[in-house]
Design an enzyme around this catalytic site. Sequence first.
Site, PDB file in Angstrom:
ATOM      1  N   CYS A  76     -27.328  46.414  -0.351  1.00  0.00           N
ATOM      2  CA  CYS A  76     -28.171  46.224   0.850  1.00  0.00           C
ATOM      3  C   CYS A  76     -29.201  47.337   0.966  1.00  0.00           C
ATOM      4  O   CYS A  76     -29.466  47.841   2.073  1.00  0.00           O
ATOM      5  CB  CYS A  76     -27.336  46.146   2.123  1.00  0.00           C
ATOM      6  SG  CYS A  76     -26.188  44.785   2.127  1.00  0.00           S
ATOM      7  N   ASP A 113     -28.250  56.535  11.814  1.00  0.00           N
ATOM      8  CA  ASP A 113     -27.293  55.593  11.244  1.00  0.00           C
ATOM      9  C   ASP A 113     -26.176  56.422  10.610  1.00  0.00           C
ATOM     10  O   ASP A 113     -26.344  56.981   9.523  1.00  0.00           O
ATOM     11  CB  ASP A 113     -27.993  54.703  10.205  1.00  0.00           C
ATOM     12  CG  ASP A 113     -27.025  53.756   9.523  1.00  0.00           C
ATOM     13  OD1 ASP A 113     -25.802  53.899   9.723  1.00  0.00           O
ATOM     14  OD2 ASP A 113     -27.495  52.879   8.769  1.00  0.00           O
ATOM     15  N   LYS A 155     -15.288  51.116   8.538  1.00  0.00           N
ATOM     16  CA  LYS A 155     -15.516  52.130   7.487  1.00  0.00           C
ATOM     17  C   LYS A 155     -14.728  53.406   7.780  1.00  0.00           C
ATOM     18  O   LYS A 155     -14.879  54.411   7.094  1.00  0.00           O
ATOM     19  CB  LYS A 155     -17.010  52.441   7.363  1.00  0.00           C
ATOM     20  CG  LYS A 155     -17.832  51.239   6.846  1.00  0.00           C
ATOM     21  CD  LYS A 155     -19.258  51.629   6.605  1.00  0.00           C
ATOM     22  CE  LYS A 155     -20.190  50.440   6.531  1.00  0.00           C
ATOM     23  NZ  LYS A 155     -19.996  49.594   5.354  1.00  0.00           N
ATOM     24  N   GLN A 173     -22.036  55.981   7.320  1.00  0.00           N
ATOM     25  CA  GLN A 173     -21.386  56.626   6.173  1.00  0.00           C
ATOM     26  C   GLN A 173     -21.068  58.103   6.438  1.00  0.00           C
ATOM     27  O   GLN A 173     -20.620  58.801   5.528  1.00  0.00           O
ATOM     28  CB  GLN A 173     -22.278  56.514   4.920  1.00  0.00           C
ATOM     29  CG  GLN A 173     -22.549  55.093   4.466  1.00  0.00           C
ATOM     30  CD  GLN A 173     -21.317  54.366   3.932  1.00  0.00           C
ATOM     31  OE1 GLN A 173     -20.274  54.970   3.685  1.00  0.00           O
ATOM     32  NE2 GLN A 173     -21.431  53.059   3.761  1.00  0.00           N
TER      33      GLN A 173
HETATM   34  N1  7TS Z   1     -25.767  51.472   7.529  1.00  0.00           N
HETATM   35  C1  7TS Z   1     -25.195  51.998   6.430  1.00  0.00           C
HETATM   36  C2  7TS Z   1     -25.628  53.351   5.954  1.00  0.00           C
HETATM   37  C3  7TS Z   1     -24.214  51.276   5.762  1.00  0.00           C
HETATM   38  O1  7TS Z   1     -23.648  51.806   4.677  1.00  0.00           O
HETATM   39  C4  7TS Z   1     -23.837  49.998   6.234  1.00  0.00           C
HETATM   40  C5  7TS Z   1     -22.850  49.137   5.507  1.00  0.00           C
HETATM   41  C6  7TS Z   1     -24.432  49.518   7.395  1.00  0.00           C
HETATM   42  C7  7TS Z   1     -25.407  50.272   8.008  1.00  0.00           C
HETATM   43  C8  7TS Z   1     -24.046  48.202   8.011  1.00  0.00           C
HETATM   44  O2  7TS Z   1     -22.745  48.290   8.502  1.00  0.00           O
HETATM   45  P1  7TS Z   1     -21.966  47.000   9.050  1.00  0.00           P
HETATM   46  O3  7TS Z   1     -20.594  47.494   9.345  1.00  0.00           O
HETATM   47  O4  7TS Z   1     -22.687  46.546  10.259  1.00  0.00           O
HETATM   48  O5  7TS Z   1     -22.009  45.991   7.949  1.00  0.00           O
HETATM   49  N2  7TS Z   1     -22.758  49.394   4.141  1.00  0.00           N
HETATM   50  C9  7TS Z   1     -22.121  48.651   3.222  1.00  0.00           C
HETATM   51  C10 7TS Z   1     -22.080  49.030   1.884  1.00  0.00           C
HETATM   52  O6  7TS Z   1     -22.597  50.044   1.425  1.00  0.00           O
HETATM   53  N3  7TS Z   1     -21.375  48.094   1.199  1.00  0.00           N
HETATM   54  O7  7TS Z   1     -20.996  47.135   2.050  1.00  0.00           O
HETATM   55  C11 7TS Z   1     -21.445  47.469   3.317  1.00  0.00           C
END
Ligand code: 7TS
Length: 411
Positions: free
Chosen positions: A363, A199, A225, A202
């Site tokens: 989350c 994953d 992001k 980040q």
């Molecule tokens: N994995 C990580 C490590 C994340 O930080 C996030 C989203 C996701 C998966 C999911 O990503 P999405 O684009 O499919 O939503 N993290 C966050 C957060 O830390 N604050 O809001 C979203």
Amino acid sequence: MTFDVDKIRNDFPVLFQSSRGKPLIYLDNAATTQRPKSVIKAVSSFYENDNANIHRSVYELGERATIKYEDARVKVQKFINAEKSASIIFTKGTTESINLVAYAYGRTFLKPGDEILYSEMEHHSNIVPWQQVAETTGCQLKYIPITDDGTLVEDWRNYFSEKTKFVAITHQSNVLGSINPVKDIITYAHDKGAKILIDAAQSVPHMSVDVQNLGCDFLVFSGHKMLAPTGVGVLYGKTDILNAMPPFLFGGDMISQVGLQSSKWNDLPHKFEAGTPNIAQVIGLGAAIDYINELGIDSIHQYEHELTQYALSKFEELDTIKVFGTRENRGAILSFHSEFVHPHDMAQFLDADGIAVRAGHHCAQPLMERLRVPATTRASLYFYNTREEIDILVNSIKNILKIFSVESQPK
Ligand code: 7TS
């Protein structure tokens, strides 16, 4: 090359506004980043000049839209050094990418008694889909715990067993900022005969990630992001594994032939991109990668590293505040907690000073439980943030602590 942050900020119109009567300080980049003018322009230019559906038309407009969409795929391929553009699947985001792998790989290849291994610091989107796989296949869920410092335990190898068949682990925690030793974990997983998903939601926006060097089977991230529009994400997969997987969604574009009784699937990457995709958003992701490449991902990483180290030093001035995570091997995320101020109060008082941070469980409820806090306040940085903004944040926290009359209480 010097990193001219003032010049860079001019590319982000949204940063120049006031919030609650103060200049906006945007520190919620782990949730979503802001978009530079070039990305906004790429999206509006697509609608103004090139809009048509893709992969189906001989007319010039449709051909141009298709070329722009497929160009973006090649930009992503090069950005993460994937061996083939066919191994880049466009999805809606990290969450959808993980669900795709959980559904198409997990439910097909994992069997009762197999083990899926993740860590205690995963985002819910890298936990819940695997729980569904376990429920439907009868395989077991195992996790690698973290230390009190917020890093993976040193003996993480001991959590593997002969039954470990799939590993799903975050490259960088969205709460702690901790960067995991994914290359070692990937090598070890393969030694044990397990497949592994990284994953990288980040990490890819902040540091150089080379999937061939890592050797991972799958890697996932979100466009929003890393300066791109919402609604576009990436699944990288090794092509032999993607070829062996059944499709996730069924419909137009993912087929090579359809009869009234049965159908055949298209080649990669189209097999996993059913229906009309988010064309403009994908093109926006291509423009975001161009922007990042112009600055240089290594320069971005270095600038953010120095800014984070500066922020960590400034936070040491705050007596009753605990910042989670270690100083080294961490990205530009600072989650903090004061036992005297609830994180939601902290975020609300910071908002009154024009500072946008997130408070909550981010989350990552299992991680909150491990840290023994209901929630944290989180400041997450990107390359357009400045030391001056950190100074204002720290001063604002000092004032909040005064309001809550805790400045002289022991840590
Ligand atoms: N994995 C990580 C490590 C994340 O930080 C996030 C989203 C996701 C998966 C999911 O990503 P999405 O684009 O499919 O939503 N993290 C966050 C957060 O830390 N604050 O809001 C979203």
